[in-house]
Design a protein around this motif. Structure first.
Motif, PDB file in Angstrom:
ATOM      1  N   TYR A 127       0.832  -1.203   0.000  1.00  0.00           N
ATOM      2  CA  TYR A 127       0.000   0.000   0.000  1.00  0.00           C
ATOM      3  C   TYR A 127       0.869   1.256   0.000  1.00  0.00           C
ATOM      4  O   TYR A 127       0.563   2.226  -0.706  1.00  0.00           O
ATOM      5  CB  TYR A 127      -0.907  -0.021   1.228  1.00  0.00           C
ATOM      6  CG  TYR A 127      -1.675   1.265   1.459  1.00  0.00           C
ATOM      7  CD1 TYR A 127      -2.954   1.424   0.952  1.00  0.00           C
ATOM      8  CD2 TYR A 127      -1.124   2.317   2.190  1.00  0.00           C
ATOM      9  CE1 TYR A 127      -3.662   2.605   1.155  1.00  0.00           C
ATOM     10  CE2 TYR A 127      -1.817   3.489   2.396  1.00  0.00           C
ATOM     11  CZ  TYR A 127      -3.080   3.629   1.882  1.00  0.00           C
ATOM     12  OH  TYR A 127      -3.770   4.798   2.091  1.00  0.00           O
TER      13      TYR A 127
ATOM     14  N   HIS B 231      -4.944   0.099   5.166  1.00  0.00           N
ATOM     15  CA  HIS B 231      -4.045  -0.295   4.077  1.00  0.00           C
ATOM     16  C   HIS B 231      -4.836  -1.214   3.151  1.00  0.00           C
ATOM     17  O   HIS B 231      -4.355  -2.247   2.698  1.00  0.00           O
ATOM     18  CB  HIS B 231      -2.809  -1.020   4.627  1.00  0.00           C
ATOM     19  CG  HIS B 231      -2.008  -0.179   5.566  1.00  0.00           C
ATOM     20  ND1 HIS B 231      -2.048  -0.327   6.927  1.00  0.00           N
ATOM     21  CD2 HIS B 231      -1.162   0.848   5.305  1.00  0.00           C
ATOM     22  CE1 HIS B 231      -1.250   0.567   7.485  1.00  0.00           C
ATOM     23  NE2 HIS B 231      -0.701   1.295   6.516  1.00  0.00           N
ATOM     24  N   ASP B 232      -6.062  -0.793   2.899  1.00  0.00           N
ATOM     25  CA  ASP B 232      -7.051  -1.638   2.234  1.00  0.00           C
ATOM     26  C   ASP B 232      -7.257  -1.279   0.762  1.00  0.00           C
ATOM     27  O   ASP B 232      -7.201  -2.144  -0.113  1.00  0.00           O
ATOM     28  CB  ASP B 232      -8.383  -1.516   2.992  1.00  0.00           C
ATOM     29  CG  ASP B 232      -9.506  -2.288   2.352  1.00  0.00           C
ATOM     30  OD1 ASP B 232      -9.314  -3.475   2.102  1.00  0.00           O
ATOM     31  OD2 ASP B 232     -10.573  -1.695   2.081  1.00  0.00           O
ATOM     32  N   ARG B 233      -7.522   0.004   0.490  1.00  0.00           N
ATOM     33  CA  ARG B 233      -7.879   0.417  -0.870  1.00  0.00           C
ATOM     34  C   ARG B 233      -7.377   1.824  -1.156  1.00  0.00           C
ATOM     35  O   ARG B 233      -7.241   2.634  -0.241  1.00  0.00           O
ATOM     36  CB  ARG B 233      -9.405   0.461  -1.043  1.00  0.00           C
ATOM     37  CG  ARG B 233     -10.147  -0.840  -0.985  1.00  0.00           C
ATOM     38  CD  ARG B 233     -11.648  -0.560  -0.833  1.00  0.00           C
ATOM     39  NE  ARG B 233     -11.955   0.056   0.450  1.00  0.00           N
ATOM     40  CZ  ARG B 233     -13.019   0.818   0.697  1.00  0.00           C
ATOM     41  NH1 ARG B 233     -13.874   1.079  -0.267  1.00  0.00           N
ATOM     42  NH2 ARG B 233     -13.228   1.324   1.894  1.00  0.00           N
TER      43      ARG B 233
ATOM     44  N   ARG C  14      -6.560  -2.428  -4.740  1.00  0.00           N
ATOM     45  CA  ARG C  14      -7.042  -3.158  -3.569  1.00  0.00           C
ATOM     46  C   ARG C  14      -5.940  -4.092  -3.062  1.00  0.00           C
ATOM     47  O   ARG C  14      -5.281  -4.777  -3.862  1.00  0.00           O
ATOM     48  CB  ARG C  14      -8.294  -3.962  -3.919  1.00  0.00           C
ATOM     49  CG  ARG C  14      -9.028  -4.526  -2.705  1.00  0.00           C
ATOM     50  CD  ARG C  14     -10.316  -5.222  -3.133  1.00  0.00           C
ATOM     51  NE  ARG C  14     -11.195  -4.331  -3.867  1.00  0.00           N
ATOM     52  CZ  ARG C  14     -12.060  -3.505  -3.294  1.00  0.00           C
ATOM     53  NH1 ARG C  14     -12.135  -3.450  -1.970  1.00  0.00           N
ATOM     54  NH2 ARG C  14     -12.839  -2.743  -4.037  1.00  0.00           N
TER      55      ARG C  14
ATOM     56  N   THR D 212      -5.201  -7.201  -0.542  1.00  0.00           N
ATOM     57  CA  THR D 212      -5.849  -8.272   0.204  1.00  0.00           C
ATOM     58  C   THR D 212      -4.790  -9.189   0.796  1.00  0.00           C
ATOM     59  O   THR D 212      -3.950  -9.741   0.067  1.00  0.00           O
ATOM     60  CB  THR D 212      -6.785  -9.086  -0.703  1.00  0.00           C
ATOM     61  OG1 THR D 212      -7.721  -8.203  -1.331  1.00  0.00           O
ATOM     62  CG2 THR D 212      -7.540 -10.137   0.105  1.00  0.00           C
TER      63      THR D 212
ATOM     64  N   THR E 260       0.394 -10.714  -0.053  1.00  0.00           N
ATOM     65  CA  THR E 260      -0.669  -9.797  -0.450  1.00  0.00           C
ATOM     66  C   THR E 260      -1.037 -10.020  -1.915  1.00  0.00           C
ATOM     67  O   THR E 260      -0.154 -10.188  -2.760  1.00  0.00           O
ATOM     68  CB  THR E 260      -0.212  -8.328  -0.292  1.00  0.00           C
ATOM     69  OG1 THR E 260       0.167  -8.097   1.062  1.00  0.00           O
ATOM     70  CG2 THR E 260      -1.329  -7.349  -0.673  1.00  0.00           C
TER      71      THR E 260
END
Length: 315
Positions: free
Chosen positions: A175, A229-231, A251, A253, A259
């Motif tokens: 991210y 730290h998702d999108r 994104r 994940t 990740t």
């Protein structure tokens, strides 16, 4: 100082489409980033049949703003009332209403009203809001008209696709690379230069010059909404000639071994621009292939650079 002076505005447009078609476009906030130029992203907080709370991020006078609104939907009367629950300065309070007025079976008028108060009743704040309301309302109504009148053809112009890269590092590390877009000119060979501002944490304006395989460069401008730290969600306000709309999401994940980074692009193509960009014999399918390959190539290159950067830091 408490704001007490309420301002009122009205904006109206005639639409050559059924009133229900216009109402449905306004009611479906999930599709607003594709329909309305100022809107970057919308999320539902609460929702039932007639009321909803939504979180909206949009551009206003070249700034990115986010707020929470409550909406009351009346599909019978073709009216949608809205009121900001949490406004952002210089707005102290804002609300309004969408009113759809049927003219005939295939024509309607759309009225968009606003009432607002400026922080401290300051005249400079009020002028800023008036300019933003006028600019955004005009853009939204024009885009609503185009979307409603061109609904039959619009589906064939919409293109959405994903690219995925797996990284042996935690989501925060990956991210960070995508979030630090101001460093991309030093980190990505296809980026010639970058200008980024972030007046509020997580709300970014990004202007970028990107190199094409033929050696030319094109400039894009984007608003980005960052959710650590998702999108990271973005929308281009300045797009290449083949696209009237370009939105996207990075994104991140977490997986068992690191990740999965997914880049999603959604674009609306401009068919009349195809011959000028791709040649007289090119058609819409050629444009779809071209855009898919060009955007996918750059986003995949960015994810692979993020992979190398993040994995190097973890070893």
């Amino acid at each position: 100082m408490t704001s007490t002076l309420t301002h009122h505005t009205e904006h109206r447009i005639e639409v050559d489409a059924p009133a229900r078609a216009a109402y449905d476009l306004i009611a479906d906030v999930g599709n607003w980033p594709v329909v309305f130029p100022p809107t970057v992203h919308v999320e539902h907080v609460e929702k039932d049949e007639t009321t909803e709370r939504i979180r909206i991020w949009a551009t206003a006078n070249d700034a990115v703003k986010g707020w929470t609104s409550r909406r009351e939907l009346d599909p019978v009367a073709l009216r949608i009332r809205f009121r900001q629950e949490i406004s952002q300065p210089p707005v102290a309070a804002m609300g309004g209403e969408w009113i759809i007025e049927p003219r005939s079976g295939d024509r309607c008028a759309v009225l968009l009203t606003h009432d607002y108060r400026a922080v401290g009743d300051d005249s400079a704040n009020a002028d800023w809001i008036a300019q933003a309301v006028d600019r955004n309302s005009t853009a939204e109504l024009n885009s609503l008209k185009a979307a409603a009148e061109g609904a039959a053809a619009r589906g064939g112009l919409l293109l959405t696709f994903d690219d995925v890269v797996h990284v042996a590092a935690d989501p925060a590390a990956v991210y960070a690379f995508i979030n630090e877009a101001d460093q991309w000119a030093q980190r990505l060979p296809h980026v010639a230069s970058v200008r980024m501002t972030e007046e509020s944490p997580g709300l970014q304006l990004l202007e970028m010059d990107t190199r094409t395989p033929d050696g030319n460069t094109h400039t894009t401008k984007s608003a980005r909404i960052c959710f650590p730290h998702d999108r990271i969600i973005y929308k281009q306000s300045r797009t290449p000639a083949l696209m009237s709309v370009h939105t996207g999401t990075w994104r991140f994940t977490e997986t068992t071994d690191g990740t999965a980074v997914t880049s999603t692009h959604t674009v609306v193509l401009v068919p009349e621009a195809v011959p000028g960009v791709l040649g007289a014999g090119a058609d819409l399918d050629d444009a779809k292939d071209y855009v898919r390959n060009a955007l996918g190539r750059n986003s995949t290159a960015t994810m692979l650079a993020a992979k190398q950067h993040a994995e190097r830091r973890t070893t």
